[in-house]
Design an enzyme around this catalytic site. Structure first.
Site, mmCIF file in Angstrom:
data_model
loop_
_atom_site.group_PDB
_atom_site.id
_atom_site.type_symbol
_atom_site.label_atom_id
_atom_site.label_comp_id
_atom_site.label_asym_id
_atom_site.label_seq_id
_atom_site.Cartn_x
_atom_site.Cartn_y
_atom_site.Cartn_z
ATOM 1 N N ASP A 170 0.833 -1.196 0.000
ATOM 2 C CA ASP A 170 0.000 0.000 0.000
ATOM 3 C C ASP A 170 0.871 1.250 0.000
ATOM 4 O O ASP A 170 1.939 1.283 0.607
ATOM 5 C CB ASP A 170 -0.910 0.012 1.239
ATOM 6 C CG ASP A 170 -0.124 0.127 2.533
ATOM 7 O OD1 ASP A 170 -0.005 1.249 3.069
ATOM 8 O OD2 ASP A 170 0.389 -0.912 3.011
ATOM 9 N N SER A 171 0.396 2.274 -0.722
ATOM 10 C CA SER A 171 1.027 3.584 -0.731
ATOM 11 C C SER A 171 2.498 3.476 -1.150
ATOM 12 O O SER A 171 2.791 3.043 -2.261
ATOM 13 C CB SER A 171 0.859 4.247 0.638
ATOM 14 O OG SER A 171 1.034 5.629 0.561
ATOM 15 N N ALA A 172 3.438 3.812 -0.266
ATOM 16 C CA ALA A 172 4.852 3.643 -0.611
ATOM 17 C C ALA A 172 5.165 2.176 -0.900
ATOM 18 O O ALA A 172 6.033 1.862 -1.722
ATOM 19 C CB ALA A 172 5.737 4.161 0.512
#
Length: 325
Positions: A170-172
């Site tokens: 997720d995300s990074a």
């Protein structure tokens, strides 16, 4: 990845000034002191009462470890090997851990739902260890998992199916997934699929309904803070995989791709654009690229509200992607 840069008073007591303000993720003071406001308590591995998933930690180096998750299906379904799901946490490259309570719950739930043997990767954080340290640690952990599934770790060797290895993050962590799937050392590894959840991508030129102004400064500032060697700011190809000169997405080392976005997330347009670019690069209808959008929720909502119906829908969609042959 909400953040901002500013210089302001950090308090009257010591006169320490804020040099970089990326609240709520991280603040850096002129003295060099770092503050990470979001509480991210760590929890130990063990038997999860809710899912009956068993977990343990394996040290890979002095600065990296993985947390393995073994679902009950691994022992109840004899002689059946399970997919291997290698997960990379988010946090803007500055916060989070494979041992964080939110990720520990998420991986217990994912491992049980798929079911899969899950490998949650811990990596060094910026700014103490700027990018590419996170990429390097993640690549090392993935290589370990690919080898451990055959001989190094008893859980992976006994229950992991090397022909069904998935990356998720997720995300990074979604950014890391893309980086690894494009890495030359992973080509030929036979990855079955990649799941990018609210991936952190950005770029200089606005797309879709992306806000500009302060949001642009936030995204650019945080990326250059965690990656001082960034070339072209937010058009660095590690941050913008569709920027001019970026490696061709037809080289993604996986059979299929799932991009998850959230309606209330400023990153959703980049996620959709990434999926469209992968589909074009890989041949349209045969590309096996899917997009799943969660309505009425924001960035990584499922970590903060794991018991909601929307979180369950997202979990079920990922599990279906992993289990679908």
């Amino acid at each position: 990845m909400s953040s901002s840069s500013a210089t302001a008073s950090a308090g009257d007591d010591d006169g320490d000034e804020v040099l970089h303000d990326f609240a709520p993720l991280i603040l850096e003071y002129k003295s060099g002191r770092l503050e990470r406001p979001i509480p991210m308590p760590r929890v130990p591995p063990g038997l999860d009462a809710a899912t009956s998933v068993l977990s343990k930690d394996v040290t890979l180096s002095p600065h990296s470890f993985v947390r393995l998750y073994l679902p009950p299906a691994a022992t109840t379904e004899k002689n059946t090997k399970l997919p291997v799901l290698v997960y990379f946490h988010g946090g803007g490259f500055v916060i989070g851990s494979a041992a964080s309570a939110a990720y520990h719950r998420c991986l217990n739930d994912l491992a049980a739902a798929c079911p899969a043997v899950a490998v949650s990767v811990d990596y060094r954080l910026a700014p103490e260890h700027p990018v590419p340290a996170a990429y390097e640690d993640s690549l090392g952990a993935l290589k370990w998992a690919l080898s451990a599934a055959s001989d190094s770790d008893p859980w992976l060797a006994a229950h992991g199916d090397l022909s069904r290895v998935f990356l998720a993050g997720d995300s990074a962590g979604g950014n890391i997934c893309h980086h690894l799937a494009m890495h030359p050392d992973i080509r030929g590894a036979g990855l079955r699929g990649v799941v990018l959840i609210h991936p952190w991508f950005w770029g200089k030129e606005p797309i879709g309904g992306e806000p500009r102004g302060s949001t642009q400064k936030m995204q650019k500032g945080l990326w250059e803070f965690v990656c001082p060697g960034a070339v072209g700011g937010e058009d660095d190809t590690r941050m913008n995989p569709t920027a001019p000169g970026a490696p061709g997405l037809e080289n993604l080392a996986c059979e299929k791709v799932l991009v998850c976005v959230a309606e209330g997330d400023v990153l959703r347009w980049r996620g959709k654009a990434y999926a469209e670019a992968v589909e074009r690069a890989r041949g349209g209808d045969e590309a096996r690229v899917e997009v799943f959008e969660s309505e009425g929720v924001g960035h990584v909502f499922y970590l903060m509200e794991p018991a909601t119906e929307k979180a369950k829908e997202l979990l079920d969609r990922i599990a279906a992607f992993v289990s679908d042959e």
